[in-house]
Write a protein that holds these residues in place. Sequence first.
Motif, mmCIF file in Angstrom:
data_model
loop_
_atom_site.group_PDB
_atom_site.id
_atom_site.type_symbol
_atom_site.label_atom_id
_atom_site.label_comp_id
_atom_site.label_asym_id
_atom_site.label_seq_id
_atom_site.Cartn_x
_atom_site.Cartn_y
_atom_site.Cartn_z
ATOM 1 N N THR A 35 0.810 -1.219 0.000
ATOM 2 C CA THR A 35 0.000 0.000 0.000
ATOM 3 C C THR A 35 0.843 1.268 0.000
ATOM 4 N N MET A 36 2.129 1.134 0.206
ATOM 5 C CA MET A 36 2.998 2.311 0.240
ATOM 6 C C MET A 36 3.326 2.751 -1.191
ATOM 7 N N PRO A 37 2.983 4.000 -1.547
ATOM 8 C CA PRO A 37 3.243 4.469 -2.915
ATOM 9 C C PRO A 37 4.719 4.382 -3.298
ATOM 10 N N ALA A 42 9.224 2.047 -6.363
ATOM 11 C CA ALA A 42 10.499 1.320 -6.333
ATOM 12 C C ALA A 42 10.388 0.020 -7.122
ATOM 13 N N ASP A 43 9.258 -0.649 -6.988
ATOM 14 C CA ASP A 43 9.048 -1.896 -7.723
ATOM 15 C C ASP A 43 9.041 -1.629 -9.225
ATOM 16 N N SER A 44 8.432 -0.525 -9.626
ATOM 17 C CA SER A 44 8.399 -0.140 -11.038
ATOM 18 C C SER A 44 9.809 0.157 -11.551
ATOM 19 N N VAL A 45 10.585 0.888 -10.759
ATOM 20 C CA VAL A 45 11.968 1.206 -11.132
ATOM 21 C C VAL A 45 12.789 -0.074 -11.246
ATOM 22 N N PHE A 116 14.671 -0.411 -1.727
ATOM 23 C CA PHE A 116 13.715 -0.774 -0.683
ATOM 24 C C PHE A 116 14.189 -0.524 0.743
ATOM 25 N N LYS A 117 15.481 -0.370 0.962
ATOM 26 C CA LYS A 117 15.952 -0.149 2.329
ATOM 27 C C LYS A 117 15.334 1.102 2.953
ATOM 28 N N LYS A 161 0.034 6.985 10.103
ATOM 29 C CA LYS A 161 1.350 7.551 10.411
ATOM 30 C C LYS A 161 2.134 7.829 9.121
ATOM 31 N N LEU A 162 1.946 6.959 8.120
ATOM 32 C CA LEU A 162 2.644 7.112 6.843
ATOM 33 C C LEU A 162 1.871 7.985 5.858
#
Length: 165
Positions: A35-37, A42-45, A116-117, A161-162
């Motif tokens: 759910t984190m944009p 990052a997955d797309s990159v 991802f880190k 929170k995010l």
Amino acid sequence: MKKILFLLALGMTIGFGASAQKKTGYINSRELLETMPEARKADSVLTKYGKELETTMKSMAADAQTKFKAYQDGASTMSDAVKEVKEKELNDLQNRIEEFRQGADDKMSKKREELFKPILDKAQKAIKDVGTEGGFDYIFDGTQLLYAKETENIMPQVKAKLGIK
């Protein structure tokens, strides 16, 4: 004897009371990341990076195939010295392709970690903050949890929170 049983029962009651006060929560970290944009970005990159490496690998393989076919077509007219040089070139090219393949795997792993880190660190901080603010003693990753009351799911608080809706 009755005194010992009473003290033992009292100790167990106090022990259960103390453990009952422990507040636990759970979260499905995989669901959170999905759910984190920034994780989707990052997955797309990472996917694009992988496709670039794959394109390079296919180009190298096609080049090797072309050179091998040219070698096969002209082998009957080549001198032994030329054949030997061409075979060495083909072997070297095959070795470079294999080295590239292995290097590409390493590069993908490093790129994944690089991308991802910070996202994982951000999620971990939000979970820790929610844990501290909510007075949780323990927060478990729900992907391994067999049962939990829905009221202990801290996903909504961590998403808030995010800034995720």
